[in-house]
Design an enzyme around this catalytic site. Structure first.
Site, PDB file in Angstrom:
ATOM      1  N   LYS A 116       0.327 -14.923  -0.971  1.00 15.65           N
ATOM      2  CA  LYS A 116       1.363 -13.901  -1.175  1.00 15.65           C
ATOM      3  C   LYS A 116       2.727 -14.508  -1.521  1.00 15.65           C
ATOM      4  O   LYS A 116       3.507 -13.879  -2.236  1.00 15.65           O
ATOM      5  CB  LYS A 116       1.497 -13.004   0.065  1.00 15.65           C
ATOM      6  CG  LYS A 116       0.178 -12.376   0.531  1.00 15.65           C
ATOM      7  CD  LYS A 116      -0.502 -11.533  -0.528  1.00 15.65           C
ATOM      8  CE  LYS A 116      -1.951 -11.250  -0.180  1.00 15.65           C
ATOM      9  NZ  LYS A 116      -2.748 -10.713  -1.281  1.00 15.65           N
ATOM     10  N   TYR A 203      12.597  -4.840   5.466  1.00 15.07           N
ATOM     11  CA  TYR A 203      11.679  -3.764   5.858  1.00 15.07           C
ATOM     12  C   TYR A 203      12.073  -2.484   5.122  1.00 15.07           C
ATOM     13  O   TYR A 203      13.198  -2.009   5.231  1.00 15.07           O
ATOM     14  CB  TYR A 203      11.737  -3.544   7.375  1.00 15.07           C
ATOM     15  CG  TYR A 203      10.847  -2.419   7.838  1.00 15.07           C
ATOM     16  CD1 TYR A 203       9.468  -2.496   7.675  1.00 15.07           C
ATOM     17  CD2 TYR A 203      11.374  -1.276   8.423  1.00 15.07           C
ATOM     18  CE1 TYR A 203       8.645  -1.459   8.083  1.00 15.07           C
ATOM     19  CE2 TYR A 203      10.553  -0.231   8.836  1.00 15.07           C
ATOM     20  CZ  TYR A 203       9.194  -0.334   8.664  1.00 15.07           C
ATOM     21  OH  TYR A 203       8.390   0.691   9.063  1.00 15.07           O
ATOM     22  N   ARG A 293     -10.093  -7.044  -7.476  1.00 16.21           N
ATOM     23  CA  ARG A 293     -11.465  -6.535  -7.347  1.00 16.21           C
ATOM     24  C   ARG A 293     -11.483  -5.060  -7.732  1.00 16.21           C
ATOM     25  O   ARG A 293     -10.425  -4.459  -7.923  1.00 16.21           O
ATOM     26  CB  ARG A 293     -11.901  -6.651  -5.879  1.00 16.21           C
ATOM     27  CG  ARG A 293     -10.957  -5.858  -4.964  1.00 16.21           C
ATOM     28  CD  ARG A 293     -11.411  -5.712  -3.543  1.00 16.21           C
ATOM     29  NE  ARG A 293     -10.583  -4.770  -2.814  1.00 16.21           N
ATOM     30  CZ  ARG A 293      -9.459  -5.054  -2.176  1.00 16.21           C
ATOM     31  NH1 ARG A 293      -9.003  -6.298  -2.152  1.00 16.21           N
ATOM     32  NH2 ARG A 293      -8.761  -4.111  -1.565  1.00 16.21           N
TER      33      ARG A 293
HETATM   34  C1  MV4 Z   1       5.800  -3.380   4.113  1.00 16.88           C
HETATM   35  C2  MV4 Z   1       6.332  -2.198   4.666  1.00 16.88           C
HETATM   36  C3  MV4 Z   1       7.688  -2.064   4.692  1.00 16.88           C
HETATM   37  N1  MV4 Z   1       8.481  -3.027   4.185  1.00 16.88           N
HETATM   38  N2  MV4 Z   1       6.624  -4.309   3.615  1.00 16.88           N
HETATM   39  C4  MV4 Z   1       1.200  -2.504   5.071  1.00 16.88           C
HETATM   40  C5  MV4 Z   1       0.001  -3.110   4.452  1.00 16.88           C
HETATM   41  C6  MV4 Z   1       0.446  -4.316   3.747  1.00 16.88           C
HETATM   42  N3  MV4 Z   1      -0.175  -4.411   2.466  1.00 16.88           N
HETATM   43  C7  MV4 Z   1       1.927  -4.169   3.629  1.00 16.88           C
HETATM   44  N4  MV4 Z   1       2.325  -3.053   4.426  1.00 16.88           N
HETATM   45  C8  MV4 Z   1       3.627  -2.716   4.545  1.00 16.88           C
HETATM   46  N5  MV4 Z   1       4.499  -3.613   4.029  1.00 16.88           N
HETATM   47  C9  MV4 Z   1       7.930  -4.118   3.675  1.00 16.88           C
HETATM   48  N6  MV4 Z   1       8.737  -5.075   3.180  1.00 16.88           N
HETATM   49  C10 MV4 Z   1       5.452  -1.277   5.191  1.00 16.88           C
HETATM   50  C11 MV4 Z   1       4.101  -1.523   5.150  1.00 16.88           C
HETATM   51  C12 MV4 Z   1       3.280  -0.517   5.741  1.00 16.88           C
HETATM   52  C13 MV4 Z   1       2.480   0.324   4.978  1.00 16.88           C
HETATM   53  C14 MV4 Z   1       2.419   0.174   3.622  1.00 16.88           C
HETATM   54  C15 MV4 Z   1       1.618   0.989   2.865  1.00 16.88           C
HETATM   55  C16 MV4 Z   1       0.874   1.976   3.492  1.00 16.88           C
HETATM   56  C17 MV4 Z   1       0.911   2.135   4.850  1.00 16.88           C
HETATM   57  C18 MV4 Z   1       1.718   1.303   5.621  1.00 16.88           C
HETATM   58  C19 MV4 Z   1       1.752   1.466   6.990  1.00 16.88           C
HETATM   59  C20 MV4 Z   1       2.531   0.631   7.718  1.00 16.88           C
HETATM   60  C21 MV4 Z   1       3.299  -0.354   7.113  1.00 16.88           C
END
Ligand code: MV4
Length: 449
Positions: A116, A203, A293
């Site tokens: 990543k 965030y 994928r």
């Molecule tokens: C984040 C985020 C907020 N800010 N990154 C969750 C799965 C992973 N692929 C990355 N995720 C997140 N990354 C930043 N910088 C919030 C999430 C996240 C989330 C993202 C998509 C769908 C559902 C989620 C549930 C919790 C947190």
């Protein structure tokens, strides 16, 4: 084109790939573990080979066993489906060495997108927006650590470089807990991926998860398809996906689609893949990760475009060229997918394997069911609990929602607990109906945080 494809997977996706092969006139080989002899994919394929005992480690992840099955049956290509070996660079490499075509991108693309931190830096170079964050890995001994986090601005998120899908992830509200959060994320990442490299990002609050299907051919051409909205998730497992997103209009679609195309071009992507973005309330979007994928939710894109993505994936892997552009792909309506899992949503989604006394699939106009279930089948406790995907197409979102509600009402699954009742509740929710669901929808509106 390939003569015979071995499907290195089980369940609904193995059935889905066999169907695509049949329509392309390709012979099929199913592989299965000891406990999967009675699986539908075994019955559907032209040939089948047992590749080991029940535990996935000894069967569906057993590379020597799968390669031997391909050699014995004379398969010239392997389709990995999703999960299992689908994003395993070593497996893609072994296939290459054995002159068996791995139906997916080259191993370099899997490798670059699997890391990543590397992916973030590649995207910055390609001009694709990423979440503001650290340039590379962070560590608690770095004297500049607090400065890096302060510049990004709290709250920040610590993420594992080898992660994805939420593992090894932590929200950090303030400086006091930054070091301990990094250490915990590192320990988690070390245990899960044997790699403790972590980085930090701003965030993004109440984001939407919006992803773009991309297709690339061996001439270097990449096209994108209309987005999928996968914001309704539980513990990083998607529950409902839809396309197009109620949040995305034509101009944002074009902007994000172009960014997705640039992202895929940066790794010379061939076959089908997905660029995931986080989108904030203002419509700013950020690259999150790429999945190299075919994905569980690909049918919603198939429904709204009329294009068979698995057949496209196989054709592109065989070296065929794309015959159309992003702008030639039209949106035929609104599609929704509900993932049906053998889990009890009233008991914290506890797995509910066992014998299916009766299964009656929904049908009628605009309804598609991708499943390996049949009446009398026993769901083993060893694998993923996804047992069916119900997908609908409507002429607009309202019709799609009504159609899905109708399809869920028609569905009979007797003998085990499933997520069908939960889906019915979500579809009736006012915020979902308005298209307002963001990633905290479940805790906020269904489980009343
Ligand atoms: C984040 C985020 C907020 N800010 N990154 C969750 C799965 C992973 N692929 C990355 N995720 C997140 N990354 C930043 N910088 C919030 C999430 C996240 C989330 C993202 C998509 C769908 C559902 C989620 C549930 C919790 C947190």
């Amino acid at each position: 084109m390939f003569n015979k494809v071995l499907i290195a997977n089980r369940g609904e996706i193995a059935c889905r790939v066999i169907r695509a092969c049949k329509e392309l006139g390709i012979k099929t080989v199913a592989v299965h573990s000891d406990v999967d002899r009675e699986c539908l994919h075994v019955k559907m394929a032209d040939q089948s080979v047992c590749i080991g005992p029940g535990p996935a480690r000894e069967s569906y992840l057993n590379i020597p066993s799968i390669i031997s099955a391909a050699e014995i049956t004379g398969a010239d290509a392997i389709h990995p489906g999703y999960g299992f070996l689908s994003e395993n660079t070593h497996f893609a490499d072994v296939c290459d060495s054995c002159h068996i075509k791995f139906i997916g991108p080259g191993k370099e693309a899997i490798e670059k997108m699997g890391d990543k931190i590397m992916a973030r830096n590649l995207m910055i170079k390609a001009g694709v927006p990423v979440v503001p964050g650290s340039d590379g890995p962070v560590s608690v001994d770095d004297p500049k650590l607090f400065k890096i986090a302060k510049n990004i601005g709290y709250p920040v998120m610590v993420k594992a470089s080898a992660g994805g899908g939420g593992k090894g992830m932590r929200i950090v509200a303030s400086e006091e807990v930054l070091k301990s959060s990094i250490q915990m994320a590192q320990a988690e990442a070390k245990a899960a991926f044997n790699n403790d490299s972590v980085y930090i990002e701003k965030y993004i609050e109440e984001p939407r998860h919006i992803e773009f299907q991309i297709l690339g051919d061996s001439s270097g051409r990449v096209i994108y398809m209309p987005e999928r909205d996968c914001s309704i998730q539980r513990r990083h497992q998607k529950l409902i996906e839809e396309s197009p997103s109620p949040f995305v209009g034509p101009s944002l679609r074009k902007k994000m689609g172009k960014a997705a195309r640039h992202a895929a071009e940066a790794v010379k992507y061939v076959t089908v893949g997905t660029i995931e973005f986080l989108v904030d309330k203002k419509g700013s979007f950020y690259f999150m990760e790429m999945n190299t994928r075919i994905q569980v939710e690909h049918p919603v894109t198939e429904m709204i475009t009329g294009i068979d993505l698995v057949k496209e994936q196989i054709r592109l892997a065989a070296g065929e060229r794309l015959g159309y552009d992003s702008d030639d792909v039209h949106i035929l309506g609104n599609a929704i997918e509900c993932r049906i899992n053998a889990e009890d949503p009233d008991k914290d989604f506890m797995p509910s394997p066992g014998k299916l006394n009766q299964f009656i699939a929904p049908g009628g106009p605009g309804v598609r069911v991708d499943s390996h279930m049949y009446s009398g089948y026993s769901i083993p406790p060893l694998y993923d609990s996804l047992i069916a995907k119900i997908i609908v197409l409507g002429y607009n979102r309202k019709e799609a929602v009504m159609r899905m509600t109708r399809a869920l009402d028609e569905t009979v699954i007797d003998g085990i607990k499933t997520t069908v009742p939960l889906h019915k509740r979500i579809l009736l929710n006012g915020e979902f109906l308005k298209g307002n669901a963001c990633t905290d929808f479940l805790p906020k509106h269904i489980y009343g945080k």
